[in-house]
Motif scaffolding. Structure first.
Motif: not given
Ligand code: HT7
Ligand code: ZN
Length: 877
Positions: A774-800
């Motif tokens: 759901e958050l990946m579709t939010s207006r705040h998410f931007d797959r092109m920005n490394p910080n956004r990607v790491r915060a959402l997908i990186g935190s999920f895969s490496a921190g959960n």
């Protein structure tokens, strides 16, 4: 793909002296003119061609001494420019004209656009995306750079070195010229152009030169760069005082950008930073952000000597600059803050990131011997273990010889591109020691294990310590040699005092007292005059990055936790005790059996929590139980994350109950008054934060955290409270309201929204995956920005661990889909994300199979980058 080997190193056939670069900036069509003054190396055959590197380049024209080269004399592909029939002896000038498109460059390597700014990233091999050149670290040249742009496109135009001058051009254009007198490799080249705000300061060096300091940020964010400027000045002074190293240009600039693949880059005189590591104010940055800013500003600044003035001969030597510079930034932070608390954080990080790397399919030596893609070797092993190796070197030769060795290194190799052998030779010379066996730390991958056994002979009053080392095979290294492992130790007597005498036996002598040198497979030392049974405190301060196996009773660990003179050792004992308990609990939970009583652990933790003689930051560290991933690492194989989580939660609940009143008091003791990022205040907030979490769990109510959240006047306290709500009371009104309030308040600050992403992505449990989607579709998410990607997908895969490793494989598939999509635009980012799968073989069989299928799916995707295919192939091997 091609594999590069350390053993194949050969110098270039031509030597470069100077390079003059001219850029005519345009987002779609930037013209690059490169004039390179060079000559054939003595002894090189006159038939040898010049071969320059390129990457996705198109050549416009190429000249020799100003005349177009006959097409028969050169070949060009996007990857190489080869020129034949060049002069045998004379110096000549090659001019290379290329056109590049910064706005189409999504890889964030070479010259690219971020916001409306032009920015470069050349390490490791980005310069070849700008022009054809010898893009390798052993080619050092003096650079002059002229930048031309439309004034309305780029008001500011920056490059390395000192400003030469600038002025107006025709048609609303202007130019600026920069000259860097220090010869440097292409990876340290930088250009930044655009319209930016700035804060300015000055620094007077120890030899009385005034240096202009500038930090450039987006307009309106200038105030948030003040802490970074303060950290920079402290770093400059520290390097003078600690290593005798002064800055060497008239100006030092830092630029903060919002699209960046790593933390920052040490380009000579013009550091480029991920804005996450520059911008801070109390409302938007946490204590951890402030500490990271301080550390990374220092790290990049320290590279000026360890990396820039003395650089690497080839990329296999990456740890020469990175390990050493991490060691230096650790020492700086330890001096600026609490040294034991800093060391505890380093040990935690090393075990969380480097130990799994060393234990899995991506294991490699601190100095790798081969690579397909160098970008994949900016790893915890090269950086963090590389720093540990320098720390062991210091332990072995002693502080004085270490400093003499560093002085010799700076003196002997200034202006050169060198190797680990050159570095070690300086310390061998300064200490008159043979460091051959020690150098295995650079070539052998894997974390050594040391088993320790002790025996006290009451009749003879002797105490014997027997040490035995082993090292498991790692990819490409089936057999290992015996290493030199320096183990700091102490013998604690019954009354808590320390036994004074030195031992006898192999490995007993040392440069620094209190260190055992394990240099054989197995060895023993004996202490005399030990009248009562002592407790051995070993690998104090984590003097060697090893796994210790020692039968030590809980009572002995508790004794160390209470009495050791070394704060880090006290924490190690508490952490070992907690880990042991949690591992046992997780095993029982897995079998559906009742969990063991945790009274002993609760007693230790609550005693530390209430001990006001201890630093608050230390107490907070002690109260932070080993993470689920730490427990999984200790268990090692056949991992089932849900039972680990269940066991850990149960122990947390026990601790919370045992210290309920104390935690309730401590939770209210965050410092009042205006926020200050100093270590003392941060420690108080850390203790209040962990106490808030325990108190809330004991009360089984989100009310306390909701109140703290509502009253918070700084981001540290606010984020702590939000995390308690989102992780321990998910789905409650309090959690939902706080998340919504946080989003609304910080909607226009992406760096703060990253915290919102990360907290939600790390909420344990299977349900989080849907929220991440759901958050990946939010207006705040931007797959092109490394910080956004790491915060959402990186935190999920490496921190959960429970969310990502869902038994149905949905977590792995999400990551595989994202890696494949991101790879098309930014291979480096995609490859780094994928490393979250590196421990898949330690999972239980059902999850393992799901993970394998996801990895195979990535492998099957069309047009994989070298970055991702290298990681996926090694992970599956
Ligand atoms: N030396 C810097 C490495 C770096 C980097 C490497 C590959 C791709 C992008 C990069 N950005 C920065 C960072 C450092 O260790 O200081
Ligand atoms: Zn670095």
């Amino acid at each position: 793909g091609q594999v590069f080997h350390l053993k194949d190193y050969a110098p270039t056939d031509f030597v470069v002296d100077r390079i003059d670069l001219t850029f005519e900036l345009d987002p779609a069509e930037t013209k690059v003119i490169s004039r390179v003054l060079m000559k054939r190396r003595a002894g090189v055959s006159r038939s040898a061609p010049l071969v320059f590197d390129g990457d996705e380049l198109t050549l416009d024209s190429v000249q020799l001494d100003g005349n177009d080269i006959d097409p028969a004399d050169f070949d060009v592909t996007p990857e190489n420019l080869t020129i034949r029939n060049l002069p045998a002896e004379a110096t000549f000038e090659i001019t290379v004209n290329t056109t590049i498109a910064p706005e189409a460059n999504t890889s964030l390597m070479g010259l690219y656009r971020t916001g409306n700014i032009y920015c470069t990233q050349c390490e490791a091999e980005g310069f070849r995306r700008i022009t054809y050149f010898y893009d390798r670290p052993d080619v050092l040249a003096v650079y002059t750079v002229t930048i031309i742009s439309r004034k309305d496109d780029a008001r500011l135009m920056l490059s390395n070195g000192n400003y030469l001058g600038g002025g107006n051009y025709d048609e609303g254009r202007h130019f600026a010229a920069w000259f860097d007198p220090h010869p440097k490799p292409s990876y340290l080249f930088a250009l930044v152009a655009g319209d930016l705000g700035v804060i300015e300061d000055t620094f007077t060096t120890m030899d009385e030169r005034e240096v202009a300091l500038r930090i450039y940020v987006e307009h309106g964010k200038e105030k948030r760069a003040a802490y970074a400027m303060d950290a920079l000045k402290r770093s400059m002074r520290w390097d003078e005082e600690t290593f005798g190293r002064a800055y060497d240009l008239d100006i030092f600039m830092i630029v903060a950008v919002s699209d960046f693949n790593m933390g920052a880059m040490e380009n000579k005189g013009l550091n480029v930073f991920n804005d996450k590591y520059v911008l801070a104010d109390p409302e938007t940055a946490t204590d951890a952000d402030y500490a990271n800013i301080e550390a990374i500003i220092a790290h990049e600044y320290f590279h000026n000597w360890t990396g820039n003035r003395i650089t690497c001969r080839d990329w296999f030597q990456l740890c020469l600059k990175e390990g050493l510079t991490v060691f230096r930034d650790h020492a700086f932070s330890a001096d600026q803050r609490s040294a034991p608390v800093k060391r505890i954080a380093e040990i935690r990080l090393l075990k969380a990131h480097q130990f799994p790397e060393d234990a899995g399919p991506l294991a490699h030596p601190v100095r790798p011997e081969s690579y397909r893609e160098i970008n994949n070797f900016y790893t915890a092993t090269v950086y963090e273990k590389g720093s540990e190796v320098v720390g062991m070197l210091r332990t072995i030769v002693g502080a004085d010889a270490f400093r003499q060795g560093m002085d010799l290194y700076f003196e002997r190799h200034d202006g050169q591109a060198v190797t680990i052998e050159d570095f070690l030779a300086c310390f061998a010379e300064a200490s008159s020691r043979d460091l051959m066996q020690f150098s295995l730390w650079y070539s052998q991958a894997g974390t050594p294990s040391v088993s320790v056994s002790t025996s006290w002979d009451e009749a003879k009053s002797t105490f014997t310590v027997t040490l035995e080392q082993s090292l498991q095979p790692t990819p490409g290294q089936p057999r290992k040699e015996v290493m030199h492992i320096p183990l700091a130790y102490g013998l604690l007597l019954e009354d808590g005092s320390e036994h004074k005498g030195s031992p006898s036996g192999a490995g007993a002598s040392s440069a620094a007292a209190g260190v055992l040198h394990l240099t054989r497979r197995k060895q023993s030392v004996t202490f005399a005059d030990v009248a009562s049974r002592p407790v051995l405190s070993i690998n104090r301060g984590f003097s060697a990055p090893v796994n210790l196996a020692m039968e030590q009773s809980s009572a002995d660990l508790a004794h160390i936790a209470r009495h050791d003179a070394d704060g880090v050792a006290r924490w190690q004992a508490i952490n070992d005790h907690a880990t042991r308990h949690l591992v046992a609990a997780a095993r029982l939970a897995r079998d559906g059996r009742p969990l063991p009583a945790s009274d002993e652990l609760c007693a230790i933790l609550t005693a530390v929590a209430g001990d006001e003689s201890l630093e608050p930051a230390f107490r907070a560290q002690a109260l932070t139980l080993p993470a689920e991933s730490d427990i999984a690492r200790e268990i090692g194989s056949n991992i089932e994350p849900d039972s680990i989580r269940a066991a850990r939660e149960a122990v947390i609940a026990d601790v919370a109950r045992a210290g309920r009143e104390l935690f309730s008091t401590l939770a209210n003791q965050a410092p009042g008054g205006p926020y200050s990022p100093d270590a003392g205040s941060a420690g108080l907030r850390a203790l209040a934060g962990i106490a808030l979490s325990y108190a809330s769990i004991a009360e089984a109510s989100p009310a306390r955290a909701a109140a703290v959240f509502a009253a918070a006047d700084n981001m540290t306290v606010m984020a702590q409270a939000l995390q308690v709500l989102a992780h321990h009371f998910p789905g409650t009104g309090a959690a939902t309201d706080a998340l919504a309030a946080f989003e609304a308040r910080f909607a226009d600050n992406p760096l703060v929204i990253d915290k919102w992403f990360a907290i939600q992505a790390m909420a344990p449990g299977a349900a989080t995956l849907d929220r991440v989607r759901e958050l990946m579709t939010s207006r705040h998410f931007d797959r092109m920005n490394p910080n956004r990607v790491r915060a959402l997908i990186g935190s999920f895969s490496a921190g959960n661990p429970t969310g990502f490793n869902r038994a149905d494989g949905a977590g792995f598939r999400l990551l595989a889909d994202e890696v494949t999509a991101i790879d098309k635009r930014n291979p480096q980012l995609a490859a780094r994300l994928l490393t979250a799968m590196r421990s898949w073989r330690s999972l239980e069989p059902v999850r393992q199979e799901e993970a394998r299928l996801a990895l195979v799916a990535i492998l099957g995707a069309a047009q994989l980058s070298t970055d991702v295919s290298d990681i996926v192939q090694r992970t599956l091997a």
